[in-house]
Every structure is written in C-alpha cells, then in structure tokens.
Design a protein around this motif. Structure first.
Motif, mmCIF file in Angstrom:
data_model
loop_
_atom_site.group_PDB
_atom_site.id
_atom_site.type_symbol
_atom_site.label_atom_id
_atom_site.label_comp_id
_atom_site.label_asym_id
_atom_site.label_seq_id
_atom_site.Cartn_x
_atom_site.Cartn_y
_atom_site.Cartn_z
ATOM 1 N N MET A 132 5.197 -6.379 7.557
ATOM 2 C CA MET A 132 6.073 -5.291 7.976
ATOM 3 C C MET A 132 7.380 -5.379 7.214
ATOM 4 N N ASN A 133 7.839 -6.653 7.044
ATOM 5 C CA ASN A 133 9.097 -6.868 6.362
ATOM 6 C C ASN A 133 9.096 -6.309 4.945
ATOM 7 N N SER A 134 8.006 -6.608 4.220
ATOM 8 C CA SER A 134 7.951 -6.187 2.825
ATOM 9 C C SER A 134 7.942 -4.666 2.712
ATOM 10 N N THR A 135 7.277 -3.990 3.635
ATOM 11 C CA THR A 135 7.274 -2.521 3.602
ATOM 12 C C THR A 135 8.677 -1.988 3.803
ATOM 13 N N LEU A 136 9.407 -2.609 4.720
ATOM 14 C CA LEU A 136 10.762 -2.160 5.016
ATOM 15 C C LEU A 136 11.645 -2.227 3.775
ATOM 16 N N THR A 137 11.641 -3.378 3.082
ATOM 17 C CA THR A 137 12.482 -3.517 1.889
ATOM 18 C C THR A 137 12.096 -2.490 0.848
ATOM 19 N N GLU A 153 -3.700 -3.253 8.407
ATOM 20 C CA GLU A 153 -3.869 -2.345 9.544
ATOM 21 C C GLU A 153 -4.972 -1.321 9.272
ATOM 22 N N SER A 154 -5.440 -0.728 10.331
ATOM 23 C CA SER A 154 -6.466 0.304 10.192
ATOM 24 C C SER A 154 -5.815 1.567 9.624
ATOM 25 N N PRO A 155 -6.540 2.361 8.846
ATOM 26 C CA PRO A 155 -5.943 3.568 8.242
ATOM 27 C C PRO A 155 -5.731 4.679 9.259
ATOM 28 N N TRP A 156 -6.252 4.549 10.493
ATOM 29 C CA TRP A 156 -6.244 5.693 11.408
ATOM 30 C C TRP A 156 -4.868 6.128 11.876
#
Lengths: 294, 352
Positions: free
Chosen positions: A1-6, A24-27
């Motif tokens: 989650m952290n890497s997505t935030l940056t 995570e699931s793509p749904w």
C-alpha cells in the motif's frame, strides 16, 4: 500500500516506474471503474445526448430556423461581443496581475490574490446584484446616470461588466503558479544582456507562459459565452437587445418552445465540446514542450 | 577595467547582507568572492551587476559611478548560478540574444551575428550544438553556453555567480581549468562567487573572504594562506584546528592541560589558538610533558599524508592531525589509545 501511495503523490515528477505487483483481487478496481462510468453516463453523456436529440426532434429545418431566428442571431451576436471584450481585457489584466504577484514583493499582495479569487467565491447572482445596487434606478449612481442619460443596467455596458467580473480570475489564476515556478532568472538574464522591458516580455516572458496563457484564455472564453447568473440579473431580458445566448435559451424554454430552446442550447454544448478539445490540445502541447525543455 | 565599491550597505529585513563594504577589484584579474552561505557574497555581486539596489554606497565601473544606472546599461556579463538559459531558444539564439535586442542602429547585420555566435561557439567548444535546446545539454555544456551568451555583448566585466555550484566534481575540475585558461586568454576583469575554498585558491588571482556581510580578509591566495588575519580565516581556508583557552607562559591553558606555543598575549587573556592540521603533532604521554590528551578514533594512512582523527579529552572536540606517513607508521597510533596533541606552529588570537 505504501509503495502505491508514494507513486501517486510523486506521480508526474517521476519517470514511469514499474508498478508493484498487486496481490489484491481485480474486482474492487473494476467495480469502482464501473461505478464511475455509470455516474458519468447518467449525469454527463445522457444529458448531452438529450440536448442534441431534443434540438433535432422536429428535424433539421426547424433546427436551422430556430438558430437563424432574428432574436437568436441577436443573442449570439451579444454573447460574442461580451466574449470579445472580456477575453482581451482578461488577457491584459491577468498577465499584469500575475506578473506583479509572481515577480514582486509588496504590501497587500495576499489581499490582491484574495480579490482576484473573489469572483470564484461569490455567487454570480450576487455579482449581478452588486451592479444593480450601484447603477440601478434606486442605486448609488442611479440618479446621476439618469441625469446624464447613461444606460448601464439593462444595456450592453451592464452585460460587459457582469461578464468581466465573473471571468476575472481565469487568466491570472492560470499564470500565477506557472510564473512562480519558472522564477524570474531568465528575465533578469535578458535585462543584463541589454533587453528593454517590452523586448524582455515578448522574447522571454511570453514564450515561456504561452500555453498557460492560452489555457486561461480558452476557459475565460467559455465562461464569458456561457455565463448566466450575473448577466441574467443585469440584462433585463429585452429580446433582440439584451439577451445573451444562455438567456435566450431560458426564455424559449419558459415559452414551451422546447425545440428552439434545445437548438440554441446545442450551440452552447458544441462550444463546450470545442473548448474541451482545445483545452486537451493545449495541455498536450504544453506537456510535450515541457518534456523537451525541462 | 576596474571595479570599485565604496561603503556599500544592503539589508534584507533585519539581516545585514552587505555591511559597509569597500573594495577594489584590479583590472584584468580574476577575483573570488569567497564565504559561507548567507555571507553576502552573491548580494554583493548582484549589486555590482545592478540586479539589486544597495541602500547606501557607490559602485564604480571603469571610473564611473553607476549606482543610478539601469542593469541593461552597465555593460556587465553575468552568468547565473543555474545558468538561466532561455529554455525555448536554441543554443544559437541564446547566444545571439544580446546582439538581437540592441537598438536598431547598433545592431549588427545577420551575417555579423552569425559569425560572432559561431566564433563564441568555437571558443566554448560547442560548435555542434548550435541547434540544440538548453534542456538537451549537460550541466557543463549549459554553463559554457551561459558564458558564451554573456560574452557575446562584449561586456567590460564578467560576473559569475557560483559558476560551478551545480556541477558534479569531475566536470567542475575540468571546467575550472578551462575557465582559468579562458581568462588568461581574454584578460577580462572577472569576479566569481564561491563557497568552495579550494576553488577560490586554485582559480583566482585575488580572494576576498567574506563573513556576515563584511570582508574578513582579502589578498592573493598565497597571502591569505600564509597569514590568516582571524580565526575565521583559519577555519575557512585549509584544514585547521582551533583550541579555546587562556594565554599562559608560552602555552595555551585548555582546562587542566596546556598546549605549548609561542604568543605575545598577556597571560590570562581568553584566547583561541589556530593550528594547521599539518602543524599538529602527536606523542605518547610518557615521552613528553605538555600537550592536550586526546583519544584516537580513526587512522587513515594512505595518500600523501596520514590523517589521524582524535577526540580531545574533556570537550570531546574532534581534531584532525596530518602526519608524514613514515612518522605515522613509526608512532603507530591505535584507535582507543590516548595520545598528546602538540602544536609545532600556531597563531593565537585574543578572544573579544
């Protein structure tokens, strides 16, 4: 989650980094996209289609007749005049204000920025009412204006004033952050090399801000042509004289002349689409140039 | 042509950026304005160029007082720290700019402009880059374009603000040597601002060392290095250790210990002794009396001289000692060991 935030916060500054593998699931993602699409369809695409559908309901002939009606033509002309005055005035004042704010330190600078933003925060109807209070028959200058036979309200000057007021922030707001980010060193370099004020402006300042300026002008133009609230208060709705295109649409609609109302509305919708296309083109050109010059 | 400033003052709010500075920069020489950041060196440079207005004082260029003259009429060449190249113009147009904006009757013909620009491109060795945009060049290349652009208008003086500040170490050294050669060729009165003492000593004919808006000392690099006028000059030029204490009989008393050194201060005066790293010596406590005990932290025995880093007993202050490598090998200091630091040559200043 952290890497997505940056990645997201630093977004445009960084070269495209490989996305981290998602466990995570793509749904959830698909569901969110579907919800956004459904929302856009319901509130944007369907109404837009409805405008053109209603406009053409009685056929092309009725559509063209509605647009070539003398009152409609007068309204179009008035809207164009308002834009033709508001856009150049904004261009000059917007550049001047942005330059003053981005390049100089002075007392009352934050007050000036607040004032430039005022038209964004005040309801357009209130903006129109201010002019009624000032220039109306019972207003502060009403008696003096009547005495000298000067008509501001329910006439072209009132419409121009209202349009100028609501469009005021567009160019300045676009340029201030741009000019602040670019800094004044290139301009100083031009001065040291012997350039005069105007040479510096036309050879260095203007080329650096041209895309931001064009962007501001396009938005300003769209608002000038589409403004309803402020103009409605000061116009007096005199057919063929003080009706702008948006006001004309309202009148036709109130008279149950739906096909003609939608025909005129379709012009405004087309204008919006054109503005959108121009805006995207300017953004694309500016980002391409930024990629080369940055 | 020479540059003079007299009694210049400039404040930014409460901060005295330039505090009563009077200086003369000799014609044809390359002078460094050296000092820590915030010492006013860039402000002084910008006042000379006319990019800032002094609150008081005079600026003389070639025997003329130019304080009231606009920046465009001062005929100075200015190279900005971040180059300030016109980002939308090619290298050619950047260099040609100063010629193109001249009033019509002074403006050279297009062919003359082309010739001039290509001469300058040759001078800065960038002939192949005429059509490039600044963003397509490396830092060192941009720096050279900025220099060529400043030279195009044939300025009487050249002012450079941290000319190598934004470059990496290797390019910086190359460009430094190149700029020195260029200066020897052109002999233009030049001033450059730097915070790097090595750069100033290496490159300049004259160095002006500034601190807190004032001139600490000025002179040739050799003069400054040989006879520093204050502890600040010692601490800024070269690597020195500063010891604070009280003047004693042929020694500086630091706490319970004493550092033997020659001085002419009255006994008991609070004083600071400045010793160059290579004038410091080390000894084992049983071999000698006198000297300041310190604990060895690191020993770097390679290169021209060996460097021993120690922490002074009591204050814990870090001291760096440069020893000849043979001497270091003989002494063989071990980390953790306590040795005596002594001064073979020192200068003591009374503390105000």
């Amino acid at each position: 989650m952290n890497s997505t935030l940056t990645l997201e916060t630093a977004g445009p500054l960084l070269p495209a980094a490989p996305r981290p593998a998602r466990a995570e699931s793509p749904w959830p993602r698909r569901a969110l996209i579907a919800a956004a699409l459904a929302f856009l369809t319901l509130f944007l695409f369907v109404p837009l289609a409805a405008v053109f559908h209603e406009a053409l309901r009685k056929g092309y002939f009725a559509y063209l007749a509605a647009l070539s009606d003398a009152d409609a033509l007068a309204a179009i002309k008035l809207s164009l005049i308002a834009a033709a005055v508001a856009v150049p005035a904004n261009l000059v004042f917007g550049v001047a204000a942005a330059w003053a704010i981005a390049r100089f330190e002075f007392r009352g600078k934050s007050l000036l920025i607040t004032l430039i933003d005022l038209p964004f925060s005040v309801s357009p109807v209130i903006a129109g009412l201010i002019y009624v209070l000032l220039f109306g028959a019972q207003g502060w200058f009403g008696a003096w204006l009547a005495e000298h036979d000067i008509k501001i309200l329910f006439a072209l000057p009132g419409i121009l004033l209202a349009t100028l007021f609501v469009t005021f922030p567009f160019v300045a707001r676009e340029l201030i952050p741009l000019m602040q980010a670019q800094g004044g060193e290139e301009e100083q370099a031009a001065r040291v090399l012997g350039a005069g004020g105007w040479q510096m402006f036309f050879r260095v300042t203007l080329p650096n801000i041209k895309w931001g300026l064009l962007y501001g002008v396009i938005l300003c133009n769209a608002r000038a042509l589409g403004e309803f609230g402020a103009v409605s208060v000061v116009s007096g709705h005199i057919r063929g004289l003080t009706n702008t295109l948006p006001l004309h649409v309202e009148i036709l609609y109130n008279e149950y002349n739906f096909a003609a109302a939608f025909a005129c509305a379709s012009l405004l919708a087309l204008l919006a689409l054109l503005t959108l296309a121009l805006k995207s083109w300017v953004e694309w050109r500016a980002s391409r140039e930024a990629a080369v010059t940055a | 042509m020479n540059i003079q400033v007299r009694k210049l003052r400039k404040n930014f709010g409460q901060h005295k950026a330039v505090d009563d500075i009077t200086l003369e920069f000799p014609a044809g020489e390359l002078t460094a304005l050296l000092g820590p950041s915030g010492c006013g060196k860039t402000t002084l440079l910008r006042i000379i160029a006319g990019l800032e207005q002094a609150e008081a004082g005079e600026v003389w260029l070639d025997g003329e007082e130019v304080s009231a003259r606009d920046v465009r009429d001062r005929k100075v060449g200015f190279v900005f720290q971040h180059y300030a190249l016109f980002r939308h113009m090619s290298v050619f147009e950047n260099i040609a700019f100063g010629l193109r904006v001249k009033p019509r009757r002074e403006r050279p013909a297009e062919t003359a402009i082309r010739r001039k620009v290509y001469d300058l491109l040759e001078l800065v060795q960038l002939e192949k880059f005429a059509a490039h945009l600044p963003a397509q060049l490396s830092g060192g290349q941009r720096q050279r374009v900025a220099l060529a652009r400043a030279l195009a208008v044939e300025p009487k003086v050249l002012l450079l603000d941290e000319p190598f500040g934004a470059l990496d170490a290797k390019v910086r050294k190359e460009l430094r040597a190149w700029l020195r050669r260029l200066h020897d060729e052109l002999h233009m009165t030049s001033l450059f601002v730097t915070h790097d003492q090595e750069e100033a000593l290496d490159l300049a004919d004259q160095v002006v060392l500034m601190n807190r808006g004032r001139v600490e000392q000025s002179g040739t690099p050799a003069e400054l290095y040989a006879a520093p006028a204050s502890p600040f000059v010692y601490s800024f030029l070269g690597s020195s250790a500063l010891f604070e204490g009280r003047a004693g009989a042929a020694a500086l008393e630091v706490g319970a210990h004493s550092l033997p050194l020659a001085h002419d201060l009255p006994a008991g005066t609070p004083a600071v002794a400045c010793v160059r790293a290579h004038d410091l010596g080390l000894a084992r406590p049983r071999e000698r009396a006198g000297g300041l005990p310190a604990t060895v932290r690191r020993v770097l025995n390679f290169g021209l001289v060996a460097r021993v880093e120690l922490d002074l007993a009591g204050s814990g202050k870090r001291v760096e000692v440069d020893l000849p490598r043979a001497e270091c090998a003989e002494l063989a200091p071990a980390p953790g060991e306590t040795l005596l630091v002594e001064a073979r040559a020192a200068r003591a200043f009374a503390l105000a």
